[in-house]
Design a protein around this motif. Structure first.
Motif, PDB file in Angstrom:
ATOM      1  N   VAL A  78       0.835  -1.201   0.000  1.00 37.44           N
ATOM      2  CA  VAL A  78       0.000   0.000   0.000  1.00 37.44           C
ATOM      3  C   VAL A  78       0.872   1.255   0.000  1.00 37.44           C
ATOM      4  O   VAL A  78       0.591   2.237  -0.718  1.00 37.44           O
ATOM      5  N   ALA A  79       1.965   1.247   0.797  1.00 36.16           N
ATOM      6  CA  ALA A  79       2.879   2.387   0.816  1.00 36.16           C
ATOM      7  C   ALA A  79       3.555   2.568  -0.544  1.00 36.16           C
ATOM      8  O   ALA A  79       3.714   3.697  -1.031  1.00 36.16           O
ATOM      9  N   ASN A  80       3.948   1.463  -1.174  1.00 34.75           N
ATOM     10  CA  ASN A  80       4.552   1.557  -2.510  1.00 34.75           C
ATOM     11  C   ASN A  80       3.561   2.119  -3.517  1.00 34.75           C
ATOM     12  O   ASN A  80       3.922   2.933  -4.385  1.00 34.75           O
ATOM     13  N   LEU A  81       2.288   1.700  -3.396  1.00 33.16           N
ATOM     14  CA  LEU A  81       1.264   2.247  -4.272  1.00 33.16           C
ATOM     15  C   LEU A  81       1.070   3.739  -4.030  1.00 33.16           C
ATOM     16  O   LEU A  81       0.890   4.521  -4.974  1.00 33.16           O
ATOM     17  N   GLY A  82       1.118   4.145  -2.752  1.00 30.63           N
ATOM     18  CA  GLY A  82       0.998   5.570  -2.443  1.00 30.63           C
ATOM     19  C   GLY A  82       2.144   6.376  -3.007  1.00 30.63           C
ATOM     20  O   GLY A  82       1.942   7.479  -3.544  1.00 30.63           O
ATOM     21  N   ARG A  83       3.368   5.860  -2.910  1.00 32.78           N
ATOM     22  CA  ARG A  83       4.516   6.577  -3.473  1.00 32.78           C
ATOM     23  C   ARG A  83       4.423   6.658  -5.003  1.00 32.78           C
ATOM     24  O   ARG A  83       4.764   7.686  -5.603  1.00 32.78           O
ATOM     25  N   ALA A  84       3.941   5.553  -5.627  1.00 34.81           N
ATOM     26  CA  ALA A  84       3.765   5.597  -7.074  1.00 34.81           C
ATOM     27  C   ALA A  84       2.734   6.648  -7.464  1.00 34.81           C
ATOM     28  O   ALA A  84       2.894   7.366  -8.466  1.00 34.81           O
ATOM     29  N   PHE A  85       1.659   6.753  -6.660  1.00 33.07           N
ATOM     30  CA  PHE A  85       0.658   7.784  -6.941  1.00 33.07           C
ATOM     31  C   PHE A  85       1.260   9.178  -6.793  1.00 33.07           C
ATOM     32  O   PHE A  85       0.996  10.076  -7.606  1.00 33.07           O
ATOM     33  N   ASN A  86       2.070   9.390  -5.756  1.00 36.05           N
ATOM     34  CA  ASN A  86       2.683  10.701  -5.541  1.00 36.05           C
ATOM     35  C   ASN A  86       3.587  11.079  -6.711  1.00 36.05           C
ATOM     36  O   ASN A  86       3.588  12.232  -7.173  1.00 36.05           O
ATOM     37  N   GLN A  87       4.362  10.088  -7.189  1.00 34.96           N
ATOM     38  CA  GLN A  87       5.237  10.362  -8.324  1.00 34.96           C
ATOM     39  C   GLN A  87       4.422  10.714  -9.564  1.00 34.96           C
ATOM     40  O   GLN A  87       4.750  11.646 -10.313  1.00 34.96           O
ATOM     41  N   MET A  88       3.339   9.981  -9.787  1.00 35.12           N
ATOM     42  CA  MET A  88       2.484  10.276 -10.925  1.00 35.12           C
ATOM     43  C   MET A  88       1.872  11.666 -10.793  1.00 35.12           C
ATOM     44  O   MET A  88       1.813  12.443 -11.758  1.00 35.12           O
ATOM     45  N   ALA A  89       1.421  11.994  -9.567  1.00 31.12           N
ATOM     46  CA  ALA A  89       0.811  13.307  -9.354  1.00 31.12           C
ATOM     47  C   ALA A  89       1.815  14.421  -9.577  1.00 31.12           C
ATOM     48  O   ALA A  89       1.483  15.467 -10.165  1.00 31.12           O
ATOM     49  N   GLU A  90       3.048  14.235  -9.136  1.00 32.74           N
ATOM     50  CA  GLU A  90       4.080  15.256  -9.347  1.00 32.74           C
ATOM     51  C   GLU A  90       4.382  15.433 -10.828  1.00 32.74           C
ATOM     52  O   GLU A  90       4.534  16.561 -11.322  1.00 32.74           O
ATOM     53  N   GLN A  91       4.444  14.298 -11.562  1.00 30.85           N
ATOM     54  CA  GLN A  91       4.698  14.394 -12.997  1.00 30.85           C
ATOM     55  C   GLN A  91       3.555  15.110 -13.701  1.00 30.85           C
ATOM     56  O   GLN A  91       3.775  15.957 -14.578  1.00 30.85           O
ATOM     57  N   VAL A  92       2.315  14.781 -13.320  1.00 33.06           N
ATOM     58  CA  VAL A  92       1.173  15.454 -13.935  1.00 33.06           C
ATOM     59  C   VAL A  92       1.187  16.942 -13.591  1.00 33.06           C
ATOM     60  O   VAL A  92       0.911  17.808 -14.448  1.00 33.06           O
ATOM     61  N   ALA A  93       1.517  17.255 -12.314  1.00 32.51           N
ATOM     62  CA  ALA A  93       1.562  18.667 -11.910  1.00 32.51           C
ATOM     63  C   ALA A  93       2.653  19.414 -12.663  1.00 32.51           C
ATOM     64  O   ALA A  93       2.453  20.561 -13.115  1.00 32.51           O
ATOM     65  N   ASP A  94       3.836  18.787 -12.843  1.00 32.66           N
ATOM     66  CA  ASP A  94       4.914  19.430 -13.599  1.00 32.66           C
ATOM     67  C   ASP A  94       4.503  19.638 -15.044  1.00 32.66           C
ATOM     68  O   ASP A  94       4.748  20.710 -15.636  1.00 32.66           O
ATOM     69  N   THR A  95       3.896  18.593 -15.646  1.00 31.29           N
ATOM     70  CA  THR A  95       3.451  18.727 -17.032  1.00 31.29           C
ATOM     71  C   THR A  95       2.419  19.829 -17.170  1.00 31.29           C
ATOM     72  O   THR A  95       2.440  20.636 -18.115  1.00 31.29           O
ATOM     73  N   GLN A  96       1.498  19.887 -16.182  1.00 33.38           N
ATOM     74  CA  GLN A  96       0.481  20.930 -16.202  1.00 33.38           C
ATOM     75  C   GLN A  96       1.118  22.307 -16.082  1.00 33.38           C
ATOM     76  O   GLN A  96       0.722  23.258 -16.784  1.00 33.38           O
ATOM     77  N   GLY A  97       2.139  22.418 -15.215  1.00 35.01           N
ATOM     78  CA  GLY A  97       2.807  23.703 -15.070  1.00 35.01           C
ATOM     79  C   GLY A  97       3.534  24.116 -16.338  1.00 35.01           C
ATOM     80  O   GLY A  97       3.504  25.296 -16.733  1.00 35.01           O
ATOM     81  N   GLN A  98       4.203  23.155 -16.964  1.00 37.56           N
ATOM     82  CA  GLN A  98       4.893  23.449 -18.215  1.00 37.56           C
ATOM     83  C   GLN A  98       3.917  23.887 -19.295  1.00 37.56           C
ATOM     84  O   GLN A  98       4.184  24.840 -20.053  1.00 37.56           O
TER      85      GLN A  98
END
Length: 285
Positions: A243-263
């Motif tokens: 579950v923790a690994n899934l949460g970290r994967a979600f955080n990484q995905m969210a950061e990538q989406v947020a960076d892409t959105q910012g760009q």
């Protein structure tokens, strides 16, 4: 289709599992207690039948046939219900715990008391006991009664002499009181057993909630917030489990989406500025 969340589904599953386990354990305890009672009843019946066989044979050998009535009276006054019949070699009842059977035929008395208690006819068992000079025991009526059928020497003067007259002794012992006592003992321990299983279920439910459902709920909430447009939503899950690994994967995905959105927003802003400058230049020209 009916759906149920993990938050309520897992506790419900634990409750159902605990109830089934408690019912199974109690049923096993009942079966084990009844098996012990029946085993002790058969063992005691073997000893009792062997003793009665010797006593009746000795009574006939010494001519002390009054001993038959005495033994039958003792069996009739026993603490647990017992029924006994002693018949001679012509199947005439010589003694019985029920006085009205004396003098009647064994078949008539047996038909009244034991109509169909064994897989084979009672007379066949009696004939086999006389022929082989060995007794047999049976559990009848679902294990409530122990039925013993033993041969009795009516004219033997010693163990080396072959008997010419062989009677038969039939004794029935009722195990109802012992079985009821065993069930009461299991009933007394049932609440203790149910309490232990309930405590185990509570502890298991707390552990599952702390390590699974609570963390899955946090991951679900972060996912829903992120889907609603809150790009800064994170799970904040720690640990090394799945579950923790899934949460970290979600955080990484969210950061990538947020960076892409910012760009994308920055590029849109730059293109908007360039277009504005182009429009201004065209207007001046």
């Amino acid at each position: 289709m009916f759906r149920i969340s993990l938050r309520y589904g897992i506790p419900l599953l634990i409750v159902v599992f605990t109830a089934v386990l408690a019912a199974y354990a109690i049923q096993r305890e009942w079966g084990a207690a009844e098996a012990v009672v029946r085993g002790e009843g058969v063992s005691q019946m073997i000893s009792r039948m062997a003793l009665l066989q010797k006593q009746f044979s000795y009574a006939f050998a010494t001519g002390n046939q009054e001993r038959i009535a005495q033994e039958m009276s003792l069996l009739n006054r026993a603490s647990e219900p017992q029924i006994a019949i002693l018949a001679d070699d012509t199947d005439i009842v010589l003694g019985a715990t029920k006085g009205e059977w004396v003098g009647r035929s064994l078949a008539e008395a047996a038909q009244t008391q034991w109509p169909r208690w064994t897989d084979e006819p009672l007379q066949a068992i009696i004939d086999r006991a006389r022929e082989e000079l060995s007794g047999e025991l049976f559990l009848a009526a679902g294990g409530r009664y122990v039925l013993g059928i033993y041969p009795v020497r009516l004219d033997a003067r010693g163990d080396a002499d072959a008997p010419t007259r062989i009677g038969v002794l039939i004794v029935q012992r009722d195990l109802l009181s012992q079985l009821a006592h065993a069930r009461r003992t299991v009933e007394e321990h049932r609440m203790e057993m149910v309490g232990v299983l309930a405590a185990l279920a509570v502890v298991l439910g707390i552990l599952i909630h702390f390590f699974v459902t609570r963390r899955v709920s946090a991951l679900l909430n972060a996912t829903q917030e992120f889907a609603a447009g809150k790009l800064e939503a994170r799970t904040d899950l720690r640990g090394t489990d799945e579950v923790a690994n899934l949460g970290r994967a979600f955080n990484q995905m969210a950061e990538q989406v947020a960076d892409t959105q910012g760009q994308l927003e920055r590029r849109v802003q730059e293109r908007t500025t360039e277009l504005g400058q182009t429009v201004t230049a065209l207007q001046r020209e």
